[in-house]
Design a protein around this motif. Structure first.
Motif, PDB file in Angstrom:
ATOM      1  N   MET A   1       0.670  -0.924   0.052  1.00 58.46           N
ATOM      2  CA  MET A   1      -0.001   0.146  -0.090  1.00 58.46           C
ATOM      3  C   MET A   1       1.061   1.287  -0.074  1.00 58.46           C
ATOM      4  O   MET A   1       0.650   2.200  -0.803  1.00 58.46           O
ATOM      5  N   ALA A   2       1.821   1.327   0.912  1.00 61.27           N
ATOM      6  CA  ALA A   2       2.669   2.518   0.858  1.00 61.27           C
ATOM      7  C   ALA A   2       3.345   2.806  -0.290  1.00 61.27           C
ATOM      8  O   ALA A   2       3.427   4.169  -0.896  1.00 61.27           O
ATOM      9  N   GLN A   3       3.935   1.837  -1.206  1.00 60.92           N
ATOM     10  CA  GLN A   3       4.503   2.029  -2.291  1.00 60.92           C
ATOM     11  C   GLN A   3       3.383   2.822  -3.456  1.00 60.92           C
ATOM     12  O   GLN A   3       4.031   3.575  -4.094  1.00 60.92           O
ATOM     13  N   ILE A   4       2.510   2.030  -3.530  1.00 58.10           N
ATOM     14  CA  ILE A   4       1.270   2.487  -4.213  1.00 58.10           C
ATOM     15  C   ILE A   4       0.994   3.907  -3.958  1.00 58.10           C
ATOM     16  O   ILE A   4       1.073   4.947  -4.914  1.00 58.10           O
ATOM     17  N   GLU A   5       0.812   4.246  -2.814  1.00 61.90           N
ATOM     18  CA  GLU A   5       0.664   5.643  -2.353  1.00 61.90           C
ATOM     19  C   GLU A   5       1.763   6.538  -2.766  1.00 61.90           C
ATOM     20  O   GLU A   5       1.208   7.610  -3.284  1.00 61.90           O
ATOM     21  N   ALA A   6       2.947   5.996  -2.874  1.00 60.06           N
ATOM     22  CA  ALA A   6       3.970   6.999  -3.178  1.00 60.06           C
ATOM     23  C   ALA A   6       4.007   7.259  -4.595  1.00 60.06           C
ATOM     24  O   ALA A   6       4.290   8.549  -5.080  1.00 60.06           O
TER      25      ALA A   6
ATOM     26  N   ALA B   1       3.639  10.636  -6.603  1.00 66.30           N
ATOM     27  CA  ALA B   1       4.474  11.065  -7.711  1.00 66.30           C
ATOM     28  C   ALA B   1       3.861  11.545  -8.793  1.00 66.30           C
ATOM     29  O   ALA B   1       4.503  12.229  -9.685  1.00 66.30           O
ATOM     30  N   ASP B   2       2.874  10.978  -9.209  1.00 70.24           N
ATOM     31  CA  ASP B   2       1.865  11.418 -10.474  1.00 70.24           C
ATOM     32  C   ASP B   2       1.318  12.713 -10.013  1.00 70.24           C
ATOM     33  O   ASP B   2       0.428  13.047 -11.027  1.00 70.24           O
ATOM     34  N   GLY B   3       1.559  13.135  -9.016  1.00 66.12           N
ATOM     35  CA  GLY B   3       0.538  14.609  -8.633  1.00 66.12           C
ATOM     36  C   GLY B   3      -0.808  14.420  -8.080  1.00 66.12           C
ATOM     37  O   GLY B   3      -1.640  15.440  -8.025  1.00 66.12           O
ATOM     38  N   VAL B   4      -1.128  13.166  -7.509  1.00 66.71           N
ATOM     39  CA  VAL B   4      -2.455  13.174  -7.141  1.00 66.71           C
ATOM     40  C   VAL B   4      -2.347  13.274  -5.597  1.00 66.71           C
ATOM     41  O   VAL B   4      -1.565  12.470  -4.759  1.00 66.71           O
ATOM     42  N   GLN B   5      -3.115  14.049  -4.781  1.00 73.77           N
ATOM     43  CA  GLN B   5      -3.405  14.114  -3.528  1.00 73.77           C
ATOM     44  C   GLN B   5      -4.566  13.032  -3.093  1.00 73.77           C
ATOM     45  O   GLN B   5      -5.730  13.202  -3.492  1.00 73.77           O
ATOM     46  N   LEU B   6      -4.048  12.286  -2.203  1.00 73.12           N
ATOM     47  CA  LEU B   6      -4.811  11.142  -1.507  1.00 73.12           C
ATOM     48  C   LEU B   6      -5.912  11.727  -0.502  1.00 73.12           C
ATOM     49  O   LEU B   6      -4.979  12.516   0.202  1.00 73.12           O
ATOM     50  N   ILE B   7      -7.010  11.596  -0.498  1.00 71.64           N
ATOM     51  CA  ILE B   7      -7.973  11.896   0.694  1.00 71.64           C
ATOM     52  C   ILE B   7      -8.796  10.852   1.108  1.00 71.64           C
ATOM     53  O   ILE B   7      -9.739  10.431   0.167  1.00 71.64           O
ATOM     54  N   TRP B   8      -8.612  10.333   2.174  1.00 68.88           N
ATOM     55  CA  TRP B   8      -9.375   9.272   2.622  1.00 68.88           C
ATOM     56  C   TRP B   8     -10.512   9.933   3.369  1.00 68.88           C
ATOM     57  O   TRP B   8     -10.298  10.705   4.280  1.00 68.88           O
TER      58      TRP B   8
ATOM     59  N   PHE C   1      -7.721   3.902  10.994  1.00 63.12           N
ATOM     60  CA  PHE C   1      -8.274   2.844   9.871  1.00 63.12           C
ATOM     61  C   PHE C   1      -7.210   2.781   8.822  1.00 63.12           C
ATOM     62  O   PHE C   1      -6.728   1.594   8.584  1.00 63.12           O
ATOM     63  N   VAL C   2      -6.967   3.822   8.274  1.00 60.94           N
ATOM     64  CA  VAL C   2      -5.942   3.766   7.072  1.00 60.94           C
ATOM     65  C   VAL C   2      -4.465   3.175   7.456  1.00 60.94           C
ATOM     66  O   VAL C   2      -4.059   2.626   6.672  1.00 60.94           O
ATOM     67  N   ASP C   3      -4.351   3.649   8.560  1.00 61.78           N
ATOM     68  CA  ASP C   3      -2.891   3.306   9.064  1.00 61.78           C
ATOM     69  C   ASP C   3      -2.910   1.652   9.196  1.00 61.78           C
ATOM     70  O   ASP C   3      -1.881   1.043   8.923  1.00 61.78           O
ATOM     71  N   SER C   4      -3.856   1.047   9.710  1.00 61.27           N
ATOM     72  CA  SER C   4      -4.191  -0.341  10.100  1.00 61.27           C
ATOM     73  C   SER C   4      -4.088  -1.241   8.810  1.00 61.27           C
ATOM     74  O   SER C   4      -3.738  -2.356   8.783  1.00 61.27           O
ATOM     75  N   ARG C   5      -4.262  -0.522   7.634  1.00 64.04           N
ATOM     76  CA  ARG C   5      -4.499  -1.164   6.066  1.00 64.04           C
ATOM     77  C   ARG C   5      -3.010  -0.681   5.600  1.00 64.04           C
ATOM     78  O   ARG C   5      -2.930  -1.046   4.256  1.00 64.04           O
ATOM     79  N   GLY C   6      -2.123  -0.238   6.335  1.00 64.23           N
ATOM     80  CA  GLY C   6      -0.764  -0.188   5.570  1.00 64.23           C
ATOM     81  C   GLY C   6      -0.507   1.331   5.014  1.00 64.23           C
ATOM     82  O   GLY C   6       0.570   1.589   4.327  1.00 64.23           O
ATOM     83  N   SER C   7      -1.514   2.393   4.982  1.00 65.08           N
ATOM     84  CA  SER C   7      -1.400   3.789   4.549  1.00 65.08           C
ATOM     85  C   SER C   7      -0.205   4.617   5.164  1.00 65.08           C
ATOM     86  O   SER C   7      -0.236   4.157   6.666  1.00 65.08           O
ATOM     87  N   ARG C   8       0.595   5.115   4.472  1.00 63.57           N
ATOM     88  CA  ARG C   8       1.303   6.074   5.055  1.00 63.57           C
ATOM     89  C   ARG C   8       1.298   7.677   4.774  1.00 63.57           C
ATOM     90  O   ARG C   8       2.052   8.352   5.066  1.00 63.57           O
ATOM     91  N   SER C   9       0.273   7.694   3.723  1.00 64.81           N
ATOM     92  CA  SER C   9       0.177   9.198   3.230  1.00 64.81           C
ATOM     93  C   SER C   9      -1.273   9.294   2.984  1.00 64.81           C
ATOM     94  O   SER C   9      -2.270   8.544   3.356  1.00 64.81           O
ATOM     95  N   GLY C  10      -1.533  10.717   2.711  1.00 68.02           N
ATOM     96  CA  GLY C  10      -2.920  11.315   2.370  1.00 68.02           C
ATOM     97  C   GLY C  10      -3.367  11.777   3.705  1.00 68.02           C
ATOM     98  O   GLY C  10      -2.996  11.912   4.474  1.00 68.02           O
ATOM     99  N   LEU C  11      -4.467  12.625   3.360  1.00 68.61           N
ATOM    100  CA  LEU C  11      -5.146  13.311   4.305  1.00 68.61           C
ATOM    101  C   LEU C  11      -6.397  12.400   4.606  1.00 68.61           C
ATOM    102  O   LEU C  11      -6.955  11.819   3.961  1.00 68.61           O
ATOM    103  N   CYS C  12      -6.914  12.764   6.004  1.00 69.82           N
ATOM    104  CA  CYS C  12      -7.986  11.983   6.395  1.00 69.82           C
ATOM    105  C   CYS C  12      -8.924  12.991   6.936  1.00 69.82           C
ATOM    106  O   CYS C  12      -8.923  13.973   7.365  1.00 69.82           O
ATOM    107  N   VAL C  13     -10.341  12.424   6.336  1.00 71.41           N
ATOM    108  CA  VAL C  13     -11.497  13.268   6.574  1.00 71.41           C
ATOM    109  C   VAL C  13     -12.711  12.370   7.283  1.00 71.41           C
ATOM    110  O   VAL C  13     -12.805  11.287   6.933  1.00 71.41           O
TER     111      VAL C  13
END
Length: 110
Positions: A1-6, A10-17, A36-48
């Protein structure tokens, strides 16, 4: 998950969970979203938390994209045009893309 997020970043997209509700069905908050997203392996993005959406809670849950399921949307920043929508979750008829497939679609539609 962390690599896909990176790769997505890198493609200029901001993740918002956006978290509708936690596992106890309490309205989502920014904090419960991050847990929740940390428990799924997320390391980036904004949470709402959809329970904290202003001016009215559950704005995302009531959107035409949700319909009782999760969704991903790609919005171009320059004109806020929605370029792409995909759905996921347990109800039938969802796309249920994996992260790598979503990255492919991001690259196709941006």
């Amino acid at each position: 998950m962390a690599q896909i997020e990176a790769d997505i970043a890198a493609d200029g997209v901001q993740l918002i969970w956006v978290l509708e509700a936690d596992s106890s069905t309490n309205p989502g908050t920014a904090e419960s979203c991050r847990r929740f997203v940390d428990s799924r392996g997320s390391r980036s993005g904004l949470c709402v938390g959809d329970g904290q959406t202003m001016p009215v809670p559950q704005t995302f849950d009531r959107s035409p994209f949700a319909e009782g399921r999760g969704f991903d949307i790609l919005v171009r920043r320059s004109d806020m045009r929605i370029l792409y929508v995909t759905t996921h979750g347990t109800p039938g008829g969802n796309d249920n893309l994996r992260a790598a497939e979503l990255l492919e679609d991001i690259r196709r539609y941006r």
